[in-house]
Design a protein around this motif. Structure first.
Motif, short mmCIF file in Angstrom:
data_model
loop_
_atom_site.label_atom_id
_atom_site.label_comp_id
_atom_site.label_asym_id
_atom_site.label_seq_id
_atom_site.Cartn_x
_atom_site.Cartn_y
_atom_site.Cartn_z
N ARG A 124 50.71 -96.88 -36.35
CA ARG A 124 49.72 -97.19 -35.76
C ARG A 124 49.95 -96.21 -34.26
NH1 ARG A 124 49.36 -101.47 -31.62
NH2 ARG A 124 47.54 -102.15 -31.57
N THR A 125 49.14 -95.69 -34.21
CA THR A 125 49.05 -94.98 -32.46
C THR A 125 48.52 -94.88 -32.33
OG1 THR A 125 49.20 -92.67 -32.02
CG2 THR A 125 48.49 -93.75 -34.20
N PRO A 126 47.83 -94.92 -30.55
CA PRO A 126 46.35 -94.42 -30.07
C PRO A 126 45.92 -93.40 -29.54
CG PRO A 126 48.76 -94.35 -28.47
CD PRO A 126 49.11 -94.65 -29.68
N VAL A 127 47.04 -92.25 -30.83
CA VAL A 127 46.35 -90.35 -30.72
C VAL A 127 45.62 -90.45 -31.94
CG1 VAL A 127 47.18 -88.59 -30.64
CG2 VAL A 127 48.48 -90.06 -30.00
N PHE A 176 45.05 -100.27 -27.31
CA PHE A 176 46.39 -100.24 -27.54
C PHE A 176 47.12 -100.87 -27.61
CE2 PHE A 176 50.72 -98.20 -28.85
CZ PHE A 176 50.85 -98.55 -30.29
N LEU A 177 47.69 -100.49 -26.17
CA LEU A 177 48.85 -101.24 -24.83
C LEU A 177 48.33 -102.34 -24.51
CD1 LEU A 177 49.12 -98.47 -22.73
CD2 LEU A 177 50.55 -98.50 -24.43
N GLU A 207 50.25 -100.58 -14.00
CA GLU A 207 50.47 -100.24 -12.87
C GLU A 207 50.39 -98.98 -13.19
OE1 GLU A 207 51.22 -99.69 -8.08
OE2 GLU A 207 52.03 -101.72 -9.25
N ILE A 208 51.67 -98.41 -14.50
CA ILE A 208 52.53 -97.43 -14.88
C ILE A 208 50.72 -96.29 -15.69
CG2 ILE A 208 53.58 -97.74 -16.14
CD1 ILE A 208 53.43 -94.16 -13.07
N VAL A 209 50.77 -97.31 -16.32
CA VAL A 209 49.64 -97.17 -17.53
C VAL A 209 48.04 -96.63 -16.94
CG1 VAL A 209 48.06 -98.21 -19.38
CG2 VAL A 209 50.53 -99.00 -19.21
N ASP A 210 47.89 -97.63 -15.84
CA ASP A 210 46.60 -97.38 -14.85
C ASP A 210 46.65 -95.97 -14.43
OD1 ASP A 210 45.75 -99.67 -16.07
OD2 ASP A 210 45.84 -100.69 -13.89
N MET A 245 43.64 -87.73 -24.11
CA MET A 245 43.93 -89.05 -24.64
C MET A 245 42.20 -90.31 -24.48
SD MET A 245 46.47 -90.88 -22.49
CE MET A 245 47.63 -89.15 -22.19
N ASP A 246 41.91 -90.62 -25.02
CA ASP A 246 41.07 -91.95 -24.57
C ASP A 246 41.34 -93.17 -24.03
OD1 ASP A 246 38.59 -94.46 -25.59
OD2 ASP A 246 37.97 -92.60 -26.08
N PRO A 247 41.19 -92.66 -23.25
CA PRO A 247 41.72 -93.87 -22.07
C PRO A 247 41.33 -95.73 -22.62
CG PRO A 247 40.24 -92.35 -20.36
CD PRO A 247 40.04 -91.76 -22.19
N ASP A 248 39.72 -95.82 -23.07
CA ASP A 248 40.63 -97.71 -23.91
C ASP A 248 40.29 -97.47 -25.20
OD1 ASP A 248 37.59 -97.40 -21.90
OD2 ASP A 248 36.27 -96.95 -23.15
#
Length: 239
Positions: free
Chosen positions: A182-185, A139-140, A151-154, A131-134
């Motif tokens: 719509r998806t971050p992938v 997205f989130l 916190e868990i996302v980071d 996954m691309d963190p940015d």
């Protein structure tokens, strides 16, 4: 076809004192379903109903810090250790299905060869270790639940290198279920994942956004039910 039956309540006590609560229902090969961050196990109910009717036993847990489970969801490593414990309570050969956070934690759990040996296959639902963190953060942060789980996302994004290493040692059948809404992938994320795990199969569910189990539960259940036979033949010696 098996008729739906009354779920059996499950409880798993963890070393930090957290109690994880879940349910098991059905008979047949086991599918362990792990929900996304900010969700709870009931999101799988429509999927479970279809899988049980198709002859599977389904196990669902609220992840730590979610639903009726205790503990706090701040550490990816703790979530992964929880999933490893869930796998160890099942007979060898269960299929692990993880959506978003559930998929990330499952990948880290399966980095352990002993845990991996007990798993008949892994289904990642719209999540990849490349996954691309940015892109994920963009997205989130647009969702209302982000602040509660920041916190868990980071922590997850800090573990992307470990996720890549975990993908490189995957020696179980792998299915990636992609959303098409719509998806971050993105396509390049999937291409990177296939470089790490070239044996993985990719299926896209039309009309589904990132939370596939909510958007298209019947299609997701059918996809899972149609995929495992070769994995089950290999690990459970069926067929």
């Amino acid at each position: 076809m098996n008729e739906p039956m009354t779920p059996c309540l499950r409880q798993l006590e963890r070393p930090d004192g957290a109690i994880l609560r879940g349910r098991a229902v059905g008979t047949g090969p086991t599918v362990l379903l792990l929900h996304a961050g900010g969700e709870r196990s009931e999101v799988w109910d429509p999927v479970v109903g279809s899988l049980v009717a198709a002859g599977y036993r389904c196990v669902t847990f609220d992840l730590r810090g979610h639903g009726d489970s205790g503990g706090s969801a701040r550490s990816t490593a703790m979530c992964a250790a929880d999933i490893a414990a869930m796998v160890r309570t099942e007979l060898s050969g269960c299929i692990v299905v993880g959506a978003s956070l559930g998929g990330v934690a499952a990948l880290i759990a399966l980095e352990d060869a002993e845990v991996r040996a007990r798993v008949g296959g892994l289904v990642l639902v719209d999540v990849v270790p490349t996954m691309d963190p940015d892109r994920v953060l963009e997205f989130l942060t647009a969702t209302t639940a982000y602040g509660r789980y920041a916190e868990i996302v980071d922590d997850v994004l800090a573990h992307v290198p470990q996720l890549r290493r975990a993908a490189e040692v995957l020696d179980v059948p792998v299915l990636l279920v992609r959303a098409d809404g719509r998806t971050p992938v993105a396509d390049d994320d999937v291409a990177g994942f296939l470089q790490l795990a070239p044996h993985a199969r990719v299926i896209q569910i039309l009309g589904a956004g990132h939370l596939v189990a909510r958007d298209c539960p019947e299609d997701l259940a059918e996809t899972i039910a149609r995929w495992p036979p070769l994995a089950l033949q290999r690990y459970l010696r069926l067929g």
